[in-house]
Design a protein around this motif. Structure first.
Motif, mmCIF file in Angstrom:
data_model
loop_
_atom_site.group_PDB
_atom_site.id
_atom_site.type_symbol
_atom_site.label_atom_id
_atom_site.label_comp_id
_atom_site.label_asym_id
_atom_site.label_seq_id
_atom_site.Cartn_x
_atom_site.Cartn_y
_atom_site.Cartn_z
ATOM 1 N N GLY A 1 0.782 -1.219 0.000
ATOM 2 C CA GLY A 1 0.000 0.000 0.000
ATOM 3 C C GLY A 1 0.815 1.270 0.000
ATOM 4 N N GLY A 2 2.126 1.157 -0.133
ATOM 5 C CA GLY A 2 2.962 2.359 -0.192
ATOM 6 C C GLY A 2 2.835 3.049 -1.534
ATOM 7 N N ARG A 3 3.522 4.157 -1.684
ATOM 8 C CA ARG A 3 3.462 4.911 -2.937
ATOM 9 C C ARG A 3 4.070 4.106 -4.083
ATOM 10 N NH1 ARG A 3 5.520 10.499 -0.276
ATOM 11 N NH2 ARG A 3 3.512 11.152 0.543
ATOM 12 N N TRP B 1 -0.227 5.900 -10.145
ATOM 13 C CA TRP B 1 -0.469 5.499 -11.520
ATOM 14 C C TRP B 1 -1.152 4.134 -11.659
ATOM 15 C CZ3 TRP B 1 1.505 1.199 -13.793
ATOM 16 C CH2 TRP B 1 2.607 0.596 -13.197
ATOM 17 N N PRO B 2 -0.930 3.144 -10.792
ATOM 18 C CA PRO B 2 -1.680 1.884 -10.972
ATOM 19 C C PRO B 2 -3.194 2.076 -10.811
ATOM 20 C CG PRO B 2 0.236 1.512 -9.579
ATOM 21 C CD PRO B 2 0.095 2.984 -9.731
ATOM 22 N N THR C 1 -4.569 3.948 -13.802
ATOM 23 C CA THR C 1 -4.666 3.076 -14.977
ATOM 24 C C THR C 1 -5.969 2.289 -14.948
ATOM 25 O OG1 THR C 1 -2.261 2.879 -15.077
ATOM 26 C CG2 THR C 1 -3.544 1.193 -16.227
ATOM 27 N N VAL C 2 -6.270 1.680 -13.809
ATOM 28 C CA VAL C 2 -7.498 0.897 -13.676
ATOM 29 C C VAL C 2 -8.721 1.795 -13.821
ATOM 30 C CG1 VAL C 2 -8.853 -0.511 -12.072
ATOM 31 C CG2 VAL C 2 -6.401 -0.899 -12.297
ATOM 32 N N LEU C 3 -8.708 2.953 -13.175
ATOM 33 C CA LEU C 3 -9.842 3.873 -13.285
ATOM 34 C C LEU C 3 -9.997 4.410 -14.707
ATOM 35 C CD1 LEU C 3 -9.603 5.900 -9.957
ATOM 36 C CD2 LEU C 3 -11.231 4.114 -10.563
ATOM 37 N N SER D 1 4.600 -2.213 -4.888
ATOM 38 C CA SER D 1 3.872 -1.111 -4.281
ATOM 39 C C SER D 1 2.928 -0.521 -5.329
ATOM 40 C CB SER D 1 4.859 -0.046 -3.801
ATOM 41 O OG SER D 1 4.192 0.980 -3.150
ATOM 42 N N VAL D 2 1.625 -0.525 -5.013
ATOM 43 C CA VAL D 2 0.631 -0.066 -5.977
ATOM 44 C C VAL D 2 -0.208 1.090 -5.464
ATOM 45 C CG1 VAL D 2 0.433 -2.226 -7.257
ATOM 46 C CG2 VAL D 2 -0.953 -1.862 -5.220
ATOM 47 N N GLY D 3 0.191 1.695 -4.382
ATOM 48 C CA GLY D 3 -0.533 2.853 -3.863
ATOM 49 C C GLY D 3 -1.913 2.493 -3.372
ATOM 50 N N MET D 4 -2.893 3.303 -3.741
ATOM 51 C CA MET D 4 -4.252 3.125 -3.235
ATOM 52 C C MET D 4 -4.988 1.972 -3.901
ATOM 53 S SD MET D 4 -5.268 7.134 -2.643
ATOM 54 C CE MET D 4 -6.918 6.866 -3.118
#
Length: 149
Positions: free
Chosen positions: A36-38, A51-52, A55-57, A99-102
């Motif tokens: 869950g990190g940046r 950015w991940p 990309t999905v959104l 790490s994929v962020g949110m």
């Protein structure tokens, strides 16, 4: 072990009984999900750090735009496949990147399983939608006919 007798106005005491503890400012005991990190360094601008998820959104928005504008005869099917593909992309990113962020909501396995199963089901249903399905699975067609009729 004995419990202390209640004090305060309700117990007929002097009012110096239980005092509520001060609320904490920082939540303790919870940790961010694994990965869950940046996704980029802290000095990068906010969109680059996420950015991940973007990309999905973005793929999901493109799919919904195709469905909403209806530019060609099979646009509902293509848009739904794009939405399902976005979830499958999320599952792949969650598996491949440390790490994929949110995009990380739960544990890595749970995120991959949830994104993967939902994405596969959406793509499968988009391929089987009537009229003129691109994929025919007789067992599922029988189940659908039994539930609709």
């Amino acid at each position: 072990m004995s419990t202390p007798a209640p004090t305060g106005p309700a117990a007929g005491g002097s009012g110096r009984g239980f005092t509520r503890p001060k609320p904490t400012v920082v939540t303790e005991g919870t940790s961010r999900p694994e990965g869950g990190g940046r996704a980029a360094s802290g000095d990068a601008p906010a969109p680059a750090r996420q950015w991940p998820l973007l990309t999905v959104l973005g793929l999901t928005a493109l799919g919904l735009l195709v469905v909403g504008t209806d530019p060609f005869p099979q646009s509902f099917r293509v848009g739904a496949i794009l939405v399902g593909g976005a979830l499958l992309t999320g599952a792949g990113l969650r598996r491949a990147l440390p790490s994929v962020g949110m995009l990380a909501v739960r544990s890595r396995f749970t995120d991959m399983f949830t994104y993967g199963v939902l994405g596969a089901l959406i793509v499968l249903l988009a391929l089987m939608v009537q009229p003129g399905p691109w994929l025919r699975i007789p067992f599922l067609e029988d189940v659908l006919h039994l539930t609709v009729t």
